[in-house]
Design a protein around this motif. Sequence first.
Motif, PDB file in Angstrom:
ATOM      1  N   TRP A  40       0.828  -1.203   0.000  1.00 21.04           N
ATOM      2  CA  TRP A  40       0.000   0.000   0.000  1.00 21.04           C
ATOM      3  C   TRP A  40       0.861   1.251   0.000  1.00 21.04           C
ATOM      4  N   SER A  41       0.304   2.313  -0.588  1.00 27.76           N
ATOM      5  CA  SER A  41       0.976   3.610  -0.588  1.00 27.76           C
ATOM      6  C   SER A  41       0.021   4.679  -0.077  1.00 27.76           C
ATOM      7  N   THR A  42       0.549   5.558   0.761  1.00 27.59           N
ATOM      8  CA  THR A  42      -0.247   6.675   1.253  1.00 27.59           C
ATOM      9  C   THR A  42      -0.246   7.809   0.238  1.00 27.59           C
ATOM     10  N   LEU A  45      -0.324  15.504  -1.028  1.00 25.81           N
ATOM     11  CA  LEU A  45       0.505  16.368  -1.863  1.00 25.81           C
ATOM     12  C   LEU A  45       1.664  16.946  -1.043  1.00 25.81           C
ATOM     13  N   ILE A  46       1.328  17.518   0.103  1.00 24.64           N
ATOM     14  CA  ILE A  46       2.326  18.025   1.038  1.00 24.64           C
ATOM     15  C   ILE A  46       1.949  17.506   2.416  1.00 24.64           C
ATOM     16  N   ALA A  47       2.845  16.747   3.017  1.00 23.59           N
ATOM     17  CA  ALA A  47       2.558  16.136   4.313  1.00 23.59           C
ATOM     18  C   ALA A  47       3.551  16.633   5.350  1.00 23.59           C
ATOM     19  N   SER A  48       3.407  16.150   6.559  1.00 25.27           N
ATOM     20  CA  SER A  48       4.299  16.562   7.639  1.00 25.27           C
ATOM     21  C   SER A  48       5.676  15.921   7.529  1.00 25.27           C
ATOM     22  N   ALA A  49       5.841  14.988   6.609  1.00 26.47           N
ATOM     23  CA  ALA A  49       7.117  14.308   6.381  1.00 26.47           C
ATOM     24  C   ALA A  49       7.219  13.972   4.904  1.00 26.47           C
ATOM     25  N   ASP A  53       4.661  10.252  -4.553  1.00 25.34           N
ATOM     26  CA  ASP A  53       3.358  10.228  -5.214  1.00 25.34           C
ATOM     27  C   ASP A  53       2.821   8.803  -5.263  1.00 25.34           C
ATOM     28  N   SER A  54       1.613   8.624  -4.785  1.00 24.60           N
ATOM     29  CA  SER A  54       1.069   7.274  -4.616  1.00 24.60           C
ATOM     30  C   SER A  54       0.825   6.556  -5.935  1.00 24.60           C
ATOM     31  N   VAL A  74      -4.700   6.195   1.773  1.00 24.95           N
ATOM     32  CA  VAL A  74      -5.826   6.157   0.865  1.00 24.95           C
ATOM     33  C   VAL A  74      -5.664   7.266  -0.158  1.00 24.95           C
ATOM     34  N   MET A  75      -6.341   7.151  -1.308  1.00 22.76           N
ATOM     35  CA  MET A  75      -6.325   8.229  -2.288  1.00 22.76           C
ATOM     36  C   MET A  75      -7.211   9.370  -1.793  1.00 22.76           C
TER      37      MET A  75
END
Length: 265
Positions: A40-42, A45-49, A53-54, A74-75
């Motif tokens: 699985w991939s999270t 666009l801009i996350a805390s870490a 790209d999923s 999830v998408m």
Amino acid sequence: MGLEIGVILPTSTPDPSRPILGDVRESARFAEEIGLDSVWSTDHLIASAPMLDSTVVLATAAAVTERITVGFNVMLLALRPVAWAAKQVNTLQLVSGNRLVLGVGTGNPAHGDIGWRAAGVEFADRGRLTDEALKVLPDLIAGRPAVLADGLQAKLAPGSAVPPIVVAGNGKPAIRRAARYGDGWATIAMSPTEIRANLAQINKLASDHDRPPLKATVVAPQLDADPSRAADQLQAYAAAGTERVILAPSGDWRRDYEYAAKLRS
């Protein structure tokens, strides 16, 4: 046991101080070789870490494997025009040989709203936009004509098989969304007792929509470090209506995957 066991690909982390950016090809192949059910991939666009790209991640994982399921966990549909999201999904279905599971959610507020603002989306609109997308997404993926929220009729070609859609979230809007649009429901770290109670609520609502009962996907279940004791805990999850667990990353993906494989033995 009947439970599917999945793992997160090394492309993101909840801890900004410990980025997990490993080899997608190597990890996907290894997961398949040791008998795991899914990778699985999270999706942010801009996350805390740091986060990859999923869609590209899952395409890469699909290209180097033959059997294993690849999934969005999830998408965030609301970050994309729905027709683009559908194009990404049906292309992944076609290139993977129909091995995709589409998890859908509205995002973890812990990441803030900067990614949404960068995409030109109001953070407060993400639930409404997700519902609007889910209304037309299956038709778009399948290559059937669909009328978008602005009244435009669109049809994608080629179409593909519509993957299972697993709707994530614990709040009341997410529960309603899962019951109306989902083939499954996903949550994080809930106990078997909580899973059973929430599924009862979801499936009552699903019945009101003349839809079949849903089962749960549990991300980061709280499991014992000893695989034999963890296997007993997974039996309780299965009995509560869980069809799949996705184990949380610890920072060493190979060790995580080997632990996951022991749960299947």
